[in-house]
Design an enzyme around this catalytic site. Structure first.
Site, PDB file in Angstrom:
ATOM      1  N   GLU A  74       1.063 -10.118   7.467  1.00  0.00           N
ATOM      2  CA  GLU A  74       1.180  -9.004   7.842  1.00  0.00           C
ATOM      3  C   GLU A  74       2.350  -7.855   7.390  1.00  0.00           C
ATOM      4  O   GLU A  74       2.075  -6.526   6.657  1.00  0.00           O
ATOM      5  CB  GLU A  74       1.887  -8.586   9.787  1.00  0.00           C
ATOM      6  CG  GLU A  74       0.470  -7.922   9.993  1.00  0.00           C
ATOM      7  CD  GLU A  74      -0.323  -7.614  10.029  1.00  0.00           C
ATOM      8  OE1 GLU A  74      -1.715  -7.192   9.316  1.00  0.00           O
ATOM      9  OE2 GLU A  74      -0.143  -5.671  10.171  1.00  0.00           O
ATOM     10  N   ARG A 116      -1.617  -5.712 -22.268  1.00  0.00           N
ATOM     11  CA  ARG A 116      -2.271  -5.232 -23.173  1.00  0.00           C
ATOM     12  C   ARG A 116      -1.320  -4.201 -23.974  1.00  0.00           C
ATOM     13  O   ARG A 116      -1.952  -3.808 -25.277  1.00  0.00           O
ATOM     14  CB  ARG A 116      -3.354  -3.945 -22.810  1.00  0.00           C
ATOM     15  CG  ARG A 116      -4.141  -5.243 -22.029  1.00  0.00           C
ATOM     16  CD  ARG A 116      -5.764  -4.283 -21.082  1.00  0.00           C
ATOM     17  NE  ARG A 116      -5.629  -3.653 -22.171  1.00  0.00           N
ATOM     18  CZ  ARG A 116      -7.096  -4.099 -22.655  1.00  0.00           C
ATOM     19  NH1 ARG A 116      -7.220  -5.043 -22.498  1.00  0.00           N
ATOM     20  NH2 ARG A 116      -7.586  -3.175 -23.718  1.00  0.00           N
ATOM     21  N   PRO A 137       0.799  -1.176  -0.075  1.00  0.00           N
ATOM     22  CA  PRO A 137       0.148   0.179   0.249  1.00  0.00           C
ATOM     23  C   PRO A 137       1.211   1.124  -0.195  1.00  0.00           C
ATOM     24  O   PRO A 137      -0.257   2.168  -0.235  1.00  0.00           O
ATOM     25  CB  PRO A 137      -0.904   0.011   1.034  1.00  0.00           C
ATOM     26  CG  PRO A 137      -0.584  -1.560   1.739  1.00  0.00           C
ATOM     27  CD  PRO A 137       0.238  -2.183   1.112  1.00  0.00           C
ATOM     28  N   ASP A 139      -7.032   2.682 -25.286  1.00  0.00           N
ATOM     29  CA  ASP A 139      -7.903   2.317 -24.019  1.00  0.00           C
ATOM     30  C   ASP A 139      -7.726   3.832 -23.432  1.00  0.00           C
ATOM     31  O   ASP A 139      -7.474   4.992 -23.449  1.00  0.00           O
ATOM     32  CB  ASP A 139      -7.274   1.452 -23.459  1.00  0.00           C
ATOM     33  CG  ASP A 139      -6.807  -0.135 -23.607  1.00  0.00           C
ATOM     34  OD1 ASP A 139      -5.916  -0.875 -23.136  1.00  0.00           O
ATOM     35  OD2 ASP A 139      -7.975  -0.476 -24.545  1.00  0.00           O
TER      36      ASP A 139
HETATM   37  N1  LIG Z   1      -2.814  -2.234  -1.509  1.00  0.00           N
HETATM   38  C1  LIG Z   1      -1.901  -2.296  -2.259  1.00  0.00           C
HETATM   39  N2  LIG Z   1      -1.564  -2.612  -3.758  1.00  0.00           N
HETATM   40  O1  LIG Z   1      -0.555  -3.820  -3.838  1.00  0.00           O
HETATM   41  N3  LIG Z   1      -0.506  -3.849  -3.183  1.00  0.00           N
HETATM   42  C2  LIG Z   1      -0.960  -3.762  -1.911  1.00  0.00           C
HETATM   43  C3  LIG Z   1      -1.474  -4.573  -0.630  1.00  0.00           C
HETATM   44  O2  LIG Z   1      -2.467  -4.072   0.102  1.00  0.00           O
HETATM   45  N4  LIG Z   1      -0.462  -5.559  -0.431  1.00  0.00           N
HETATM   46  C4  LIG Z   1      -1.139  -6.213   0.612  1.00  0.00           C
HETATM   47  C5  LIG Z   1      -0.060  -7.549   0.854  1.00  0.00           C
HETATM   48  C6  LIG Z   1       0.375  -6.682   1.525  1.00  0.00           C
HETATM   49  C7  LIG Z   1       1.143  -5.903   2.977  1.00  0.00           C
HETATM   50  C8  LIG Z   1       1.577  -4.997   2.587  1.00  0.00           C
HETATM   51  C9  LIG Z   1       1.916  -4.087   4.163  1.00  0.00           C
HETATM   52  C10 LIG Z   1       0.271  -4.402   4.686  1.00  0.00           C
HETATM   53  S1  LIG Z   1       0.718  -3.342   6.096  1.00  0.00           S
HETATM   54  N5  LIG Z   1       1.799  -4.155   7.748  1.00  0.00           N
HETATM   55  O3  LIG Z   1       1.351  -2.486   6.165  1.00  0.00           O
HETATM   56  O4  LIG Z   1      -0.537  -2.934   6.880  1.00  0.00           O
HETATM   57  C11 LIG Z   1      -1.003  -4.998   5.249  1.00  0.00           C
HETATM   58  C12 LIG Z   1      -0.332  -5.785   3.428  1.00  0.00           C
END
Ligand SMILES: Nc1nonc1C(=O)N[C@H]1C[C@@H]1c1ccc(S(N)(=O)=O)cc1
Length: 248
Positions: A120, A158, A93, A173
């Site tokens: 996590e 694509r 994220p 697109d």
């Molecule tokens: N959005 C997204 N775009 O790409 N990947 C995304 C995503 O959610 N990946 C999750 C598996 C990884 C993840 C990373 C960090 C945390 S944490 N510890 O920060 O909560 C939780 C989950």
């Protein structure tokens, strides 16, 4: 385009490699997807890939060594295949927001390794030693990086010449010219008393192109005005476009 993917759930990727446009592209070797499971790189009999977090807290953390040994295996495979190793990308994220521009940049690289986290998080020492960039598909937390990786691979595939078939071009697109896509219609001509815009039935290609351009501009102006600003900044709007926008 070669993708290498580090994942505990390689079977998930059949959704990309077995179906539709992306499946055909893989079948035609326009793209290749090489799946690597860190469990195959564990030295302990129980194939341990995660452990509790130092400092306590919820959930488990992916251990650095199995992941790093997987990356080493990938790079050895690249060398054996004469492939120039591209960057290592962690899906998370906190990563840079993925975009059509980044998809195009990835295609130009020719190879990219995606690391799909689970649990996590991933041990920071693996990230510091091996990860070149982090990418995100949005500000929300998923259970794993596999779906984001597949979304990004789909957008990249694509763009590969020939991937879309029948001469259709990805440049049609949305976002390819910085604007949202125009509305599309197909048979029947009347559906639930709703007709197709006359201009699309007339066969006048120039008028159809004008109508489509104006619809893209209008939709973008109303739904994503930020994209109008970036298209303008990138010199993608003509005098006619600007005149039409002023009429809205
Ligand atoms: N959005 C997204 N775009 O790409 N990947 C995304 C995503 O959610 N990946 C999750 C598996 C990884 C993840 C990373 C960090 C945390 S944490 N510890 O920060 O909560 C939780 C989950």
């Amino acid at each position: 385009m070669r993708f290498d993917v580090v994942t505990l759930f390689p079977e998930m990727f059949s959704a990309l490699t077995q179906w539709g446009v992306t499946g055909r592209a893989c079948e035609q070797s326009l793209a290749s997807v090489h799946l690597w499971n860190p469990r195959d790189f564990c030295s302990d009999p129980r194939k341990t890939v995660d452990d509790r977090a130092y400092g306590g807290g919820p959930g488990m953390v992916m251990m650095a060594k199995p992941l790093e040994d997987t990356i080493t295996g990938i790079k050895a495979a690249h060398q054996a295949a004469g492939v120039k190793s591209g960057p290592v990308c962690l899906l998370a994220p906190q990563g840079e927001r993925f975009s059509q521009k980044i998809a195009s940049d990835i295609l130009n690289l020719g190879n990219l390794t995606f690391v799909c986290g689970r649990y996590e998080a991933v041990d920071q020492r693996f990230v510091d030693r091996n990860v070149d960039l982090q990418l995100s598909i949005g500000d929300f937390v998923l259970s794993g990086g596999e779906i984001p990786a597949m979304a990004m691979m789909d957008a990249v595939i694509r763009l590969i010449p020939g991937a879309l078939g029948d001469g259709e071009s990805a440049t049609q697109d949305s976002f390819m010219n910085d604007l949202l896509d125009y509305p599309h219609y197909t048979r029947p001509e009347i559906y639930e008393n709703l007709s197709v815009p006359d201009v699309l039935l007339g066969g006048h290609h120039a008028k159809i192109a004008d109508w489509r351009r104006q619809k893209s501009l209008e939709l973008t102006f109303r739904l994503r005005p930020d994209l109008i600003d970036s298209a303008r900044a990138n010199g993608l709007l003509t005098r006619e476009d600007e005149q039409f926008l002023r009429s809205l």
